[in-house]
Design an enzyme around this catalytic site. Structure first.
Site: not given
Length: 466
Positions: A139-141, A187, A317, A323, A330
């Site tokens: 079964s799919t299940n 921090h 850039s 740059k 990223e």
């Protein structure tokens, strides 16, 4: 030749592309679900083919389908495993609940290809039928939950070597940078010195811990409900089918698999998918954090930290000449965000099960497999084209190591926290170093200054001299 053929299913007649290996039910699904343009992952296609191969072999051995039928179904499934016919798996990843559409797509492809091997025309199904033979006792299940779990395990086998290599590259850089002193930062403020090697060793540890969490989270994927049939009771299956089919599937996949101890549980609950997806999210979160560190440490070159240099991969850039951006760091962050979103979708799908079945499995499968795939590809690129090429700006790192106001922390055992804090305040106000002020105020002897305020000595535990 006509470009269409006519097939009949329980809803009536429908035209199917003449050369398609799929049939009527797949054609209806293609028309019903023009949603994303995305098709099933190759890992899910392979997993479905493995399940069908194992089931056909078990049913043939048990005399439930003929030797001829079993033989050609096995051959057709093996062709799919060998990379053939994948263009005929055409159902969108967003489809009917429980994966019925993709499951029938698989049954039809294998039935038509098996029929071809016996000299039948496409769409005939006289010798090999999608439901009666390819799907016998299934079964799919129970098939889709099994294939979903197996596909994730197969995909993870490609992720693990990438994680091991990435952790190894971070560890190699840790050794290369073991003597590079720099300022620690907490921090985003000055903290006590650390070595760049220590920072990179921690990155290696983070990757290894994330891999270990994924391996732990994937354990539940190995318990399969194949043989549960429609609601986990094994209706229309042979008493020996469950054990035989799973044993054959384990050999085909080359993985440790076993029947679930409760087939109803394996059908009702998809908690194992939430667990592995959550572990993938954990990896993604760690890699977003590490990629942010790489971007910060390489920021500049003139107005940032500029403690490390990432390989230059492309101009950064369209207007600013020269740059260069940290493109792979990223990318890693953006992929991490996608994995976190995928995990949210998996979590919502996992909790949406009702009674004997969770019908949201296509969403679980798609999101989990996409997470594994994009993490595998991204982290391979990050490792090979970024981490391995990182170099250090020793002068900048040394400058920060000697400039951090947190050098005063080493004075706490000798002059007390309050006096050390006053020294920091004066250093910030005057722009003079902690060492210079300590010497001027005769807080320590020259021997003590050389010993206590040496940044290198602050990067590991040291016993205080009386």
């Amino acid at each position: 030749m006509p470009d269409k053929r006519t097939e009949t299913d329980s809803l009536g007649q429908i035209e199917v592309p003449a050369e398609a290996l799929y049939g009527a039910q797949t054609t209806r699904a293609v028309g019903n679900f023009p949603i994303s343009g995305l098709r099933a992952s190759v890992f899910l296609i392979r997993a479905l083919a493995m399940v069908k191969l194992a089931a056909a072999a078990a049913n043939r051995e048990l005399g439930l389908i003929t030797e001829e039928q079993g033989g050609v179904i096995v051959r057709a499934a093996q062709e799919v495993l060998d990379g053939k016919h994948h263009e005929h798996f055409v159902v969108d990843v967003f489809q009917a609940g429980a994966g019925v559409s993709l499951h029938m797509n698989t049954n039809e492809v294998l039935a038509n290809r098996a029929g071809q091997l016996l000299g039948e025309a496409l769409g005939s199904y006289k010798k090999v039928h999608p439901n009666d033979h390819v799907n016998y006792g299934q079964s799919t299940n129970d098939v889709f939950p099994t294939a979903m779990r197996l596909s994730a395990l197969l995909a993870l086998e490609e992720l693990y070597p990438v994680l091991n290599a990435l952790a190894g590259s971070f560890a190699a850089k840790a050794e290369e940078f073991r003597d590079v002193l720099k300022a620690g930062r907490t921090h985003m403020q000055d903290a006590v010195p650390i070595t760049l090697g220590q920072e990179f060793a921690a990155y290696a540890a983070a990757v290894r811990e994330a891999e270990a969490a994924i391996r732990r989270g994937s354990v539940g994927l190995r318990a399969l409900g194949l043989g549960g049939s429609a609601v986990g009771t094994g209706l229309n299956t042979h008493p020996e089918y469950r054990q035989k089919a799973v044993a054959k599937l384990a050999r085909i996949a080359g993985l440790e698999l076993h029947p679930a101890y409760d087939l109803r549980y394996a059908m009702q609950s998809c908690a194992c998918m939430a667990e592995v997806s959550g572990a993938l999210r954990g990896l993604a979160l760690e890699m977003v954090r590490i990629s942010n560190d790489l971007r910060l440490l390489s920021s500049g070159p003139n107005t940032g930290f500029n403690e490390i240099h990432l390989p230059s991969l492309q101009p950064g850039s369209s207007i600013m000449p020269g740059k260069v951006n940290p493109v792979l760091a990223e990318l890693t962050a953006m992929v991490g965000f996608q994995v976190v979103g995928n995990d949210a979708a998996v979590a919502m799908a996992v909790q949406a099960g009702q009674l004997e079945l969770n019908v949201m499995m296509p969403a679980m499968a798609h999101n989990t497999l996409q997470s594994i795939t994009i993490l595998t590809n991204t982290l391979r690129e990050l490792d090979v084209h970024c981490v391995r090429g990182i170099t250090v700006n020793r002068e900048r790192a040394a400058f920060y190591a000697g400039s951090t106001i947190a050098l005063a922390t080493a004075l706490n055992p000798y002059i007390g926290y309050a006096k050390a804090a006053a020294l920091v305040k004066e250093s910030v106000a005057s722009g003079r170093s902690i060492v210079e002020l300590a010497r001027e105020q005769k807080l320590l002897s020259e021997e003590q200054i050389a010993e206590i305020l040496d940044p290198k000595n602050m990067t590991e535990p040291r016993a205080r001299k009386a």
